[in-house]
Design an enzyme around this catalytic site. Structure first.
Site, mmCIF file in Angstrom:
data_model
loop_
_atom_site.group_PDB
_atom_site.id
_atom_site.type_symbol
_atom_site.label_atom_id
_atom_site.label_comp_id
_atom_site.label_asym_id
_atom_site.label_seq_id
_atom_site.Cartn_x
_atom_site.Cartn_y
_atom_site.Cartn_z
ATOM 1 N N ASP A 129 0.848 -1.184 0.000
ATOM 2 C CA ASP A 129 0.000 0.000 0.000
ATOM 3 C C ASP A 129 0.892 1.246 0.000
ATOM 4 O OD1 ASP A 129 0.201 1.030 3.033
ATOM 5 O OD2 ASP A 129 0.110 -1.161 3.052
ATOM 6 N N HIS A 177 1.269 -8.638 -4.230
ATOM 7 C CA HIS A 177 0.273 -7.657 -3.794
ATOM 8 C C HIS A 177 1.017 -6.341 -3.561
ATOM 9 C CE1 HIS A 177 -3.591 -6.426 -2.013
ATOM 10 N NE2 HIS A 177 -2.848 -5.725 -1.152
ATOM 11 N N ASP A 209 0.475 -17.019 -5.916
ATOM 12 C CA ASP A 209 1.049 -15.940 -6.727
ATOM 13 C C ASP A 209 -0.089 -15.218 -7.445
ATOM 14 O OD1 ASP A 209 3.535 -15.661 -9.383
ATOM 15 O OD2 ASP A 209 2.916 -14.271 -7.835
ATOM 16 N N GLU A 260 2.044 -10.337 -0.331
ATOM 17 C CA GLU A 260 2.360 -8.914 -0.216
ATOM 18 C C GLU A 260 3.842 -8.770 0.106
ATOM 19 O OE1 GLU A 260 0.487 -4.786 1.621
ATOM 20 O OE2 GLU A 260 -0.074 -6.705 2.522
#
Length: 580
Positions: free
Chosen positions: A196, A506, A551, A560
């Protein structure tokens, strides 16, 4: 966005070689995932360990057809350099989902090789070379550069991963939880924490401490000009330059009273867009004891390390560390929880003893002042290890490592007690490595399990520093083998390395940049048997813990990336390079 559902059992089926004649045939392009080994390589004095496994075998192990012989060939397959017999058959279905034969080969001369097993196929290629982990080390540190917030990444330094700047963070709002009245502040720079775009003090200071530990333990591992970052050529360590980018941001998160805000974040996670495309308002959220003590520790350690780099900067860091320490002592139980309107990473903790011990240890090592040693006597570091002992508790180990690093300042009885605890626990980790088919020390696989393996290896390094026992170093190498391909998923978990690494991490930039390969140098979190993302991620039903990895871009629970996963990998690769 790259949401191709490329999950392990399908990937294995697609990449398994077919039947082959008895004896090495000519080179085969397709490697089989049933031969699992370190896809990057081994040192010239290092045994080659690999596992032949039926990665989808669920039947009676008595029906498993073990192989007998194997060959080590050159890359073409035309020349055999070694022939051997495979190890005994082991039933590892409960933990790893495989019936396996693990085998050890004596060290090989420098070169590039493959393993060939008749009727199975060829392994992925691997190298034997001096400095074989150097590129892994450099790549993992450059992975941090790609995570820089508030800065454009030009092609000169980022190559095809060049991008515009996002999140200048020069006018960030105070959230009510911060204790500040409505207003704005400037808090630019730093690294994005994970996949993120948010920035967290707990998970910024902790990795900084692990990265600085490498500098203290081996010297400068990336001198000026090594990393090809904007600061290269300034006459100072590239390694410290990159870490300083995060330290500078951490300093902006300290309030005037000495306390440190917990995080800088949007209220909710952004979508899978480039940094420039994530434009929701950002907030300074909370203030916590854990964040404040972690900051105090990292700043005090950095004050020691940066003294020759920039004395004025070191003074600023030490002053900030002292100020944070005072706030933490006065507020020992300000534990953070997400406010109702905030759903980004919490990094909560109901106990700050480990963080306090780490702060005291770093301040004592830097200043030698009795106040900090007195606090350590009342709140000694907890030396421990287990799955998930990362950003909530590994700080106790960092405290012990630092005190052992400075024996001239630590009274003998206190020093010897810590030394004994570290060695005893390292012995148990080594035994766990020796008893595992994949020669890694954990049996519980939760969030960031790959960082657990790397953190265990970092613990082994602490024991190695105390004893120079080569067994600890060898166990560290085994842990690195696991992360780089010797695992039941047959995956090199570091993006951009090996011949079979994650393609759909991710990670928002990697999902949105239109480039097939993800940003390199980032460690996937690894198998996670809890599968918190299973509503969005396709796992094989009943998959074993060590194969519980997907994956797939939506798999935040297993695929992630995160600062505190990369940091111990960097430490271990750098330490092994310095002690090859």
């Amino acid at each position: 966005m790259r949401y191709l559902l490329l999950f392990p059992f399908l990937f294995l089926l697609l990449h398994c070689g077919g039947d082959a004649p008895a004896g090495p045939p000519s080179f085969a392009d397709r490697a089989t995932a049933r031969i699992q080994l370190n896809q990057v390589g081994y040192y010239p004095d290092q045994p080659i360990r690999f596992t032949y496994a039926d990665t989808s075998y669920v039947g009676d192990p008595l029906q498993f057809r073990p192989a007998t012989v194997f060959y080590v060939t050159d890359l073409s397959g035309d020349s055999t350099v070694h022939e051997g017999t495979l190890g005994d058959t082991l039933d590892w279905r409960e933990l790893a989902g495989v019936v396996a034969q693990s085998t050890r080969i004596d060290p090989l001369p420098a070169g590039e090789y493959r393993i060939f097993i008749p009727e199975v196929g060829y392994s992925h290629p691997f190298r034997v070379a001096e400095n074989v982990l150097r590129e892994v080390f450099v790549g993992s540190v450059r992975g941090l550069y790609y995570q820089r917030a508030g800065q454009a990444l030009p092609e000169t330094y980022a190559g095809e991963y060049a991008r515009e700047a996002g999140h200048p963070d020069t006018a960030v709002q105070f959230h009510p939880s911060s204790g500040r009245e409505a207003g704005k502040t400037s808090s630019p720079g730093g690294w994005y924490d994970a996949g993120d775009f948010n920035k967290y003090v707990v998970n910024g200071a902790f990795p900084v401490g692990q990265l600085l530990a490498l500098y203290e333990d081996v010297g400068d591992p990336a001198a000026d000009g090594t990393l090809n970052i904007p600061e290269s050529g300034n006459g100072r360590s590239d390694y410290l330059d990159e870490i300083k980018y995060e330290l500078d941001w951490l300093l902006t998160m300290q309030d005037a009273d000495g306390g440190v805000f917990h995080k800088l974040t949007t209220l909710k996670f952004a979508g899978m867009v480039m940094p420039r495309g994530a434009t929701k308002p950002r907030f300074i959220v909370g203030k916590s004891t854990a964040a404040t003590f972690d900051f105090a520790a990292a700043a005090a350690q950095a004050a020691r390390v940066y003294r020759e780099y920039d004395a004025d900067y070191a003074d600023r860091l030490l002053s900030a560390a002292r100020h944070a320490w005072s706030w933490g002592i006065a507020h020992p139980a300000e534990f953070f929880r997400n406010p109702p309107d905030v759903s980004t990473g919490e990094y909560g903790d109901d106990n700050a003893d480990d963080e306090r011990a780490w702060a005291a240890a770093e301040l004592f090592a830097t200043t030698g002042e009795q106040e900090f040693y007195n606090d350590l006597q009342e709140n000694p570091p907890r030396v421990r290890f287990g799955p998930g002992v990362g950003w909530t508790a590994y700080m106790g180990n960092l405290a012990a490592f630092t005190l052992l690093r400075h024996p001239d300042r630590v009274p003998r009885e206190f020093h010897d007690r810590l030394r004994g605890q570290v060695i005893t626990l390292a012995d148990s980790l080594q035994l766990a490595v020796d008893g595992n088919a994949y020669r890694q020390p954990i049996t519980g696989f939760g969030w960031g399990s790959n960082s657990d393996v790397a953190n265990a290896a970092m613990f082994l390094a602490a024991a190695h520093r105390q004893t120079r026992n080569a067994a600890y170093l060898n166990a560290m190498r085994d842990c690195m083998n696991y992360l780089l391909g010797h695992n039941p998923n047959a995956v090199c978990y570091l993006t951009g390395f090996g011949t079979r690494s994650p393609m759909f991490i991710h990670h928002r930039q990697s999902a949105a940049d239109g480039i097939d390969a993800p940003v390199p140098g980032l460690l996937s979190g690894g198998p996670n048997e809890r599968q918190q993302d299973k509503a969005d991620t396709r796992y094989r039903p009943g998959v074993a813990p060590m194969q519980s990895w997907a994956d797939q871009t939506p798999s935040y629970a297993s695929n992630e990336i995160c600062l505190n996963w990369n940091a111990p990998l960097t430490y271990v690769a750098g330490y092994l390079e310095a002690h090859q």
